[in-house]
Each structure stands twice: as C-alpha cells, then as structure tokens.
Design a protein around this motif. Structure first.
Motif: not given
Length: 126
Positions: A14-16, A58-63, A71-74, A115-116
């Motif tokens: 995954a890329i964040f 604005d590019a930093i958008v955790p779920n 709502a997890v990211n991974v 970072q959240g």
C-alpha cells in the motif's frame, strides 16, 4: 482451447502520502516493522507499506475519521492475534480500536500511525 497464463502475485504494498515520513517510519520501527528509510518502506511478514512525503496537506487522507472508526487503510489476516496485540501494546502502539470480536466471527484490532493511517489485524474464529 483456451490460453493458460501462469503468474503469481508475490506480495502487496500500500502507498500512502505523509507530511513527516521519518516520524512515521520511526513509529513502525518501534513496534517491530523493518524499515528502509531511504525508500520509505516498512515491512513485516509480508505486509508492506510505502510512505512518500508530500508537501500538500490535502494529499494526506486516511480513511478514518472520514469513514468512521472501522474504516482502516489496510487489513491483514494473521495467526496468533492475541500475541501480536500484546506485542504491539508492549511496544507503545497507538490503537484505533482495541482487541475485540466483530459480528463476522473475527477477532481483530487496529493500530494507527502518527499521520493517522490505520492498519487492522484480524484472525478468523471459525
């Protein structure tokens, strides 16, 4: 006769985007992930995440919190979830939610990074 294609996906990354990559990598290193500071990779037992630094907030958008606590990211399936939870807790991991059993017969918990971004871990009870 149909054509046969042989292939194998070997792992997933995954890329964040983050504002302070070193701080995020330090966190994952502290809780037991292998970190490549030059490339921004963190890895543990097949779970790999890549962090790119961004100057655009604005590019930093955790779920979470946009989509709620679940709502997890991974999400990673594991064996020995009680031990993994105890290890992360002993190393000072930040938890999105503590160890619990959900409605789908999964024992699970989720951690969050500075970072959240959130990573859920689950083990089937059936």
């Amino acid at each position: 006769m149909s054509e046969v294609f042989e292939s194998k996906i070997k792992h997933f990354s995954a890329i964040f985007f983050v504002s302070k990559r070193e701080k995020v990598l330090d966190y994952y290193s502290k809780i037991g992930f292998c970190c490549d500071y030059e490339m921004g990779f963190v890895e543990r037992e097949g779970l790999m995440m890549i962090f790119h630094e961004s100057e655009e907030a604005d590019a930093i958008v955790p779920n979470y919190p946009v989509h709620g606590e679940n709502a997890v990211n991974v999400y990673a399936m594991v064996e020995g979830i009680d031990n993994l939870y105890a290890e992360f807790k002993s190393k000072g991991a930040l938890f999105q939610y503590e160890l619990r059993t959900n409605n789908f017969q999964m024992k699970e918990f989720a951690i969050k990074d500075p970072q959240g971004y959130t990573v859920g871990f689950g083990e089937s009870l059936v």
